[in-house]
Scaffold this motif. Structure first.
Motif, short mmCIF file in Angstrom:
data_model
loop_
_atom_site.label_atom_id
_atom_site.label_comp_id
_atom_site.label_asym_id
_atom_site.label_seq_id
_atom_site.Cartn_x
_atom_site.Cartn_y
_atom_site.Cartn_z
N VAL A 90 0.82 -1.20 0.00
CA VAL A 90 0.00 0.00 0.00
C VAL A 90 0.86 1.26 0.00
O VAL A 90 1.81 1.38 0.78
N ARG A 91 0.48 2.19 -0.87
CA ARG A 91 1.13 3.50 -0.88
C ARG A 91 0.11 4.55 -0.46
O ARG A 91 -0.95 4.67 -1.07
N SER A 92 0.43 5.29 0.59
CA SER A 92 -0.49 6.31 1.08
C SER A 92 0.29 7.44 1.71
O SER A 92 1.32 7.21 2.35
N SER A 93 -0.22 8.65 1.55
CA SER A 93 0.40 9.81 2.19
C SER A 93 -0.40 10.26 3.40
O SER A 93 -0.03 11.20 4.08
N LEU A 132 9.31 8.03 2.89
CA LEU A 132 9.07 7.67 4.29
C LEU A 132 10.36 7.25 5.00
O LEU A 132 10.46 7.38 6.22
N LEU A 133 11.33 6.75 4.25
CA LEU A 133 12.59 6.36 4.88
C LEU A 133 13.37 7.56 5.40
O LEU A 133 14.18 7.43 6.33
N ASP A 137 9.75 8.87 11.59
CA ASP A 137 8.65 9.10 12.52
C ASP A 137 7.31 8.98 11.81
O ASP A 137 6.35 8.40 12.36
N ARG A 138 7.22 9.51 10.60
CA ARG A 138 5.98 9.37 9.81
C ARG A 138 5.76 7.91 9.42
O ARG A 138 4.63 7.42 9.42
N LEU A 139 6.83 7.22 9.07
CA LEU A 139 6.71 5.81 8.74
C LEU A 139 6.18 5.03 9.95
O LEU A 139 5.27 4.19 9.83
N ALA A 140 6.74 5.30 11.12
CA ALA A 140 6.28 4.63 12.33
C ALA A 140 4.82 4.96 12.62
O ALA A 140 4.06 4.10 13.09
N ALA A 168 18.24 0.92 12.43
CA ALA A 168 17.56 1.81 13.37
C ALA A 168 16.10 2.01 12.96
O ALA A 168 15.19 2.02 13.81
N ILE A 169 15.85 2.16 11.66
CA ILE A 169 14.48 2.30 11.17
C ILE A 169 13.70 1.03 11.46
O ILE A 169 12.53 1.07 11.87
N ALA A 170 14.35 -0.12 11.28
CA ALA A 170 13.69 -1.39 11.55
C ALA A 170 13.28 -1.50 13.02
O ALA A 170 12.18 -1.95 13.35
N ARG A 171 14.16 -1.07 13.91
CA ARG A 171 13.81 -1.10 15.34
C ARG A 171 12.63 -0.18 15.62
O ARG A 171 11.74 -0.52 16.42
N GLN A 172 12.61 0.97 14.96
CA GLN A 172 11.54 1.93 15.21
C GLN A 172 10.19 1.39 14.71
O GLN A 172 9.18 1.52 15.41
N VAL A 173 10.18 0.79 13.53
CA VAL A 173 8.90 0.29 13.03
C VAL A 173 8.46 -0.95 13.82
O VAL A 173 7.25 -1.19 13.99
#
Length: 261
Positions: A90-93, A132-133, A137-140, A168-173
């Protein structure tokens, strides 16, 4: 552990190709895959407009149904009795349309996969896809919204963004509620091992998966599964990948059994 709970067999996924990955495509990949990610599906007006622009200017295929939610529901319904785990990329803003798709996925027992992968400028300008990468924070926030709707949540990412700290991004998500991460490793295959070490996410490795050698490379880094993208409609490639993946895990189970005797 999360990764054990999410295992599918065979440990091969068919990866989404925008405008080509529908239920018929997923069914054609049986019995070579244990999962299939449909999409990518743009679900809010800004990402749908970006998809329309990409069709016009890049000669791309895109799913642009009048109602993307009805489309997702219909496609997942077609896979209700299929012997695989279905997902929707899914792609969404914005959050509300993502939450709606996540609810459909939850009702169908499907994975909701957030696209932090699409690199086309039109899509990134909406704040979706690879953009998002650069804003984890928005990705999370997207992951949390999707997870609250009830499905298993995957995040598809890519590695070649400058300055990116994917572990780090993986840990956050993961903290936000993600269950899986789908890594397009490009020429940075070692990142897979870093993510495996940093999280308990179920890790699907992607990019260039074609044969025994590429399968073994990713699985040796600790990936829980591999996915096939562009050649996902080629049975010969899928057969090689499935056989290599099954052989790897059979050997791993044998070695584990012998070590505990």
């Amino acid at each position: 552990m999360t990764r054990d709970r999410l295992a599918f067999e065979p440990r091969v996924a068919a990866a989404s190709l925008s405008g080509a990955s529908d239920a018929a495509w997923a069914k054609a990949a049986i019995p070579h895959v244990g999962a299939a990610f449909l999409g990518g599906l743009a679900v809010d007006e800004s990402t749908r407009e970006a998809a329309r622009e990409m069709v016009q200017t890049r000669d791309r295929e895109e799913f642009l149904p009048a109602d993307p939610f009805a489309f997702a529901d219909q496609q997942l319904d077609m896979l209700a009795d299929a012997p695989l785990v279905a997902g929707v990329n899914v792609r969404s803003s914005s959050l509300a349309p993502l939450e709606r798709i996540a609810e459909i996925c939850a009702d169908r027992g499907a994975i909701c996969e957030i696209n932090a992968h699409c690199r086309q400028a039109e899509m990134c300008e909406t704040g979706a896809g690879q953009a998002l990468l650069s804003d984890p924070d928005r990705l999370a926030e997207q992951v949390e919204a999707a997870a609250q709707a009830g499905p298993n949540v995957s995040v598809k990412v890519r590695t070649e963004v400058d300055g990116l700290d994917l572990p780090a991004i993986a840990r956050q998500v993961e903290t936000a509620g993600a269950d899986m991460i789908h890594v397009d490793a490009m020429d940075s295959e070692g990142v897979v091992a870093q993510i495996v070490a940093a999280t308990d996410l179920f890790v699907i490795a992607n990019n260039g998966v074609r044969d025994r050698e590429t399968v073994r490379e990713y699985l040796a880094y600790g990936a829980d599964a591999v996915s096939v993208g562009r050649p996902s409609d080629r049975p010969a490639v899928l057969t090689r990948v499935r056989e290599a993946t099954e052989a790897w895990f059979e050997a791993d189970e044998t070695a584990t059994g012998e070590a505990t005797q």
